[in-house]
Scaffold this motif. Sequence first.
Motif, short mmCIF file in Angstrom:
data_model
loop_
_atom_site.label_atom_id
_atom_site.label_comp_id
_atom_site.label_asym_id
_atom_site.label_seq_id
_atom_site.Cartn_x
_atom_site.Cartn_y
_atom_site.Cartn_z
N UNK A 63 47.61 24.32 -47.21
CA UNK A 63 47.63 24.71 -48.63
C UNK A 63 49.07 24.71 -49.16
N UNK A 64 49.72 25.85 -49.16
CA UNK A 64 51.03 25.98 -49.80
C UNK A 64 52.19 25.57 -48.90
N UNK A 65 52.04 25.63 -47.64
CA UNK A 65 53.06 25.33 -46.64
C UNK A 65 54.37 26.05 -46.92
N UNK A 66 54.25 27.38 -47.04
CA UNK A 66 55.42 28.22 -47.27
C UNK A 66 56.19 28.37 -45.97
N UNK A 99 46.08 31.49 -35.49
CA UNK A 99 46.01 30.03 -35.57
C UNK A 99 45.36 29.59 -36.88
N UNK A 100 44.29 30.26 -37.29
CA UNK A 100 43.62 29.91 -38.55
C UNK A 100 44.56 30.14 -39.73
N UNK A 101 45.26 31.28 -39.72
CA UNK A 101 46.21 31.55 -40.82
C UNK A 101 47.33 30.53 -40.86
N UNK A 102 47.83 30.16 -39.69
CA UNK A 102 48.92 29.17 -39.64
C UNK A 102 48.43 27.80 -40.15
N UNK A 103 47.25 27.38 -39.74
CA UNK A 103 46.72 26.10 -40.21
C UNK A 103 46.38 26.14 -41.69
N UNK A 150 54.31 33.26 -38.67
CA UNK A 150 53.05 33.00 -37.96
C UNK A 150 53.22 32.13 -36.71
N UNK A 151 54.22 31.25 -36.70
CA UNK A 151 54.43 30.40 -35.52
C UNK A 151 54.70 31.20 -34.27
N UNK A 152 55.75 32.03 -34.27
CA UNK A 152 56.02 32.86 -33.08
C UNK A 152 54.90 33.88 -32.80
N UNK A 153 54.28 34.39 -33.86
CA UNK A 153 53.19 35.35 -33.68
C UNK A 153 52.00 34.69 -32.97
N UNK A 154 51.71 33.45 -33.36
CA UNK A 154 50.61 32.74 -32.70
C UNK A 154 50.97 32.42 -31.25
#
Length: 140
Positions: free
Chosen positions: A22-25, A13-17, A32-36
Amino acid sequence: MLQIAGTAELVTLILMLANMLTVHAPAISQVLGPLQGLAYMATVITAILVRGDRHIVWVLSLIPGIGGLLAPAPPPPSNSIGTSSTRTCSSACAGGGISRSTAWSRRARAVREASDGRDASVSSSNPLRRLGIWLAQRND
């Protein structure tokens, strides 16, 4: 196990946010969405499996991000009694001193005998009901 799943959920969640702020790659978001989501579901399922008789564990695990870390850990098993196959039953076994496996095999045999018609006092067609009736008669 619940702490590990909760930590994985929080990290994803922290990595996704951080990516969104920041870069919104898009490639990172697609991973990260499905992983979270997977980490969140793993936390909830793990909490349900380890909760024991405490419902607060799985209720707290429903809080996204930090729920798995907020849920109290289950109490450690007591090693002073022995293994589960050699523990003695004090309330379930009449007279005590009988191992759990022996007590359960006696209960299973009683249910089988009841289904064979050997015990006329247990007349229900539902096996769980027969077991409940048998246990109630045994405790009397």
